[in-house]
Scaffold this motif. Sequence first.
Motif, mmCIF file in Angstrom:
data_model
loop_
_atom_site.group_PDB
_atom_site.id
_atom_site.type_symbol
_atom_site.label_atom_id
_atom_site.label_comp_id
_atom_site.label_asym_id
_atom_site.label_seq_id
_atom_site.Cartn_x
_atom_site.Cartn_y
_atom_site.Cartn_z
ATOM 1 N N PRO A 97 -14.785 -7.480 34.535
ATOM 2 C CA PRO A 97 -14.452 -7.633 33.111
ATOM 3 C C PRO A 97 -15.091 -6.538 32.254
ATOM 4 N N GLY A 98 -14.354 -6.191 31.174
ATOM 5 C CA GLY A 98 -14.941 -5.313 30.156
ATOM 6 C C GLY A 98 -15.853 -6.179 29.313
ATOM 7 N N THR A 99 -16.891 -5.727 28.727
ATOM 8 C CA THR A 99 -17.334 -4.363 28.688
ATOM 9 C C THR A 99 -18.289 -4.008 29.830
ATOM 10 N N ASN A 100 -18.597 -4.971 30.693
ATOM 11 C CA ASN A 100 -19.560 -4.688 31.766
ATOM 12 C C ASN A 100 -19.142 -3.492 32.621
ATOM 13 N N GLY A 101 -17.851 -3.443 32.944
ATOM 14 C CA GLY A 101 -17.360 -2.333 33.755
ATOM 15 C C GLY A 101 -17.622 -0.978 33.104
ATOM 16 N N GLN A 102 -17.555 -0.959 31.774
ATOM 17 C CA GLN A 102 -17.775 0.310 31.063
ATOM 18 C C GLN A 102 -19.123 0.918 31.414
ATOM 19 N N HIS A 103 -20.105 0.030 31.630
ATOM 20 C CA HIS A 103 -21.464 0.508 31.885
ATOM 21 C C HIS A 103 -21.738 0.634 33.370
ATOM 22 N N ALA A 104 -20.679 0.597 34.161
ATOM 23 C CA ALA A 104 -20.858 0.705 35.609
ATOM 24 C C ALA A 104 -19.951 1.795 36.192
ATOM 25 N N PHE A 105 -18.642 1.559 36.189
ATOM 26 C CA PHE A 105 -17.764 2.471 36.946
ATOM 27 C C PHE A 105 -16.748 3.220 36.087
ATOM 28 N N TYR A 106 -16.736 2.997 34.771
ATOM 29 C CA TYR A 106 -15.726 3.690 33.960
ATOM 30 C C TYR A 106 -15.921 5.200 33.981
ATOM 31 N N GLN A 107 -17.154 5.654 34.214
ATOM 32 C CA GLN A 107 -17.396 7.094 34.349
ATOM 33 C C GLN A 107 -16.372 7.705 35.304
ATOM 34 N N MET A 147 -12.408 -6.330 21.239
ATOM 35 C CA MET A 147 -11.078 -5.720 21.065
ATOM 36 C C MET A 147 -11.202 -4.214 20.853
ATOM 37 N N ALA A 148 -12.161 -3.833 19.998
ATOM 38 C CA ALA A 148 -12.324 -2.404 19.701
ATOM 39 C C ALA A 148 -12.636 -1.638 20.978
ATOM 40 N N ASN A 149 -13.488 -2.219 21.815
ATOM 41 C CA ASN A 149 -13.838 -1.555 23.071
ATOM 42 C C ASN A 149 -12.642 -1.431 23.999
#
Length: 541
Positions: free
Chosen positions: A371-381, A413-415
């Motif tokens: 789920p976002g936003t957790n993924g953003q701080h893991a693998f979105y790079q 939503m913004a994220n």
Amino acid sequence: MKALVENLKATARETNATDIRAAFAADRNRFSRFSTTLGDLLFDYSKCAVNDRILDGLEALAEAAKVEEKRNAMFRGDIINITEGRAVLHTALRNRSNRQILVEGKDVMPDVNAVLDAMGAFADGIRSGALKGATGKKITDVINIGIGGSDLGPVMATLALAPFHDGPRLHFVSNIDGAHIADTLRLIDPETALFVVASKTFTTIETMTNAATARAFIAGKLGEAAVGHHFAAVSTALDKVAAFGIDQKRVFGFWDWVGGRYSIWSAIGLPLMIAIGTENFGRFLDGGHAIDEHFRDAPLRQNIPMLLGLIGFYHRNVLGYPSRAILPYDQRLARFPAYLQQLDMESNGKGVTMDSTPVEFSTGPVVWGEPGTNGQHAFYQLIHQGTDVIPAEFMIAAKGHEKDLRHQHQLLMANCLAQSEALMKGRTLAEAKAQLTSKGMDDAKADKIAPHRVFTGNRPSLTIVYDQLDPFALGRLIALYEHRVFVEGALFNINSFDQWGVELGKELATGLLPVVEGKESAEDHDSSTAGLVAALLKAAR
Ligand SMILES: O=P(O)(O)OC[C@H]1O[C@](O)(CO)[C@@H](O)[C@@H]1O
């Protein structure tokens, strides 16, 4: 088919389809042209590398692969699971129209409705306290023992529908690892526990072993006579359930035409029904049924599962993308990616066609996500700047359930929107450099740093929006992905409904058990396996 795929590759090149950013710049109406709705459900695929000619080509592919005919055969109850000789009728389980569905000449709906009624009576009894434990106490904890399709659906849906959960607490035990059941048994009181043993075949080693452990736990704490009050079962193998000793009145059947990974709608959904009540469970079925009607009736360009499947195939076989990321911006869909892994990868991870010849395409992609936003701080790079293009599938509700935390939902939503925008737009070298120099960095240093801050952009994503995550919305979402998997399987011309690939490991595990028990030698195994056995046994001594 192969020629049509080659044509699509040429069309993608000629029309510069993968320059999604340029397509947005050239067409102010791109969103409305490449999005569609079904009630409050919005499906936006405008940030994928599609255009009208690509869609024409995909439509031709669907026609050549006879996707609509295959779909109709599934709904009709034809034996489309040819390697197991079975119909595929999870749609009958949520057939709220109650229209007749024949399997080998027999209407399945009376049996479907009878099991649903029996589940409802049992769930009501547990929820109200009319059905008690052996010592007369109300059931407070329900423990589902199952694995794969007999676990992932109820686990995922129970979390997804937490705001509707007003029944007993639910626990799930799946892994053969004794840690799983031991940690669960520590949390419950045997006098107020109900175990639901869920297994389509009632032979799965994990489930049978955990069920035996649970049975011994109840018999040990409350006596053998208590077992009947603390167990229920869900299975297609009613004879095997009887042999286990579960009271027939607490056994809920389903049928071989329900695949394990499609069984959440059947009696496998019993724990969910106990948690959220029969009315909410009915709304969940309604959601699935709404998608079935849409999938059957909507023209291709407005048909969301068709579009999802065609775009999935396009990403995999025309553009060559090896995986897809499932990114729900909805914490309660945290287990949805895991659920889709089984649904998609067990269905379409195949290499042989319906004609028993090797497939000519790349079949199912690797499905993964968080789920976002957790993924953003893991693998979105990696999704933004890695060397593979990974199509992203976002999903988000317009409204959260937490009315007093509206601001947090706005941030969510913004994220979500920012991520799909960033993937599409990217950032050029000139933009990266200008940003650095505007902050006072000298030119030479900016030249060195800027390349690291470039985003190629043009990375495809699609977004699914719904009003709020309620039973109806969840039912719709699951059915949407089920049919997407169907469409892709039809395009690959494979059987999406068997799972022979899980058999070999199971067989070898059976053969290795006496070896790790020290009863047989490992000498018949390869040197790696034998070496590992020796190391494990030595360390365990
Ligand atoms: O419900 P059962 O028969 O215990 O099977 C559990 C799971 O095992 C599989 O057969 C293989 O992993 C899945 O398809 C199924 O969902």
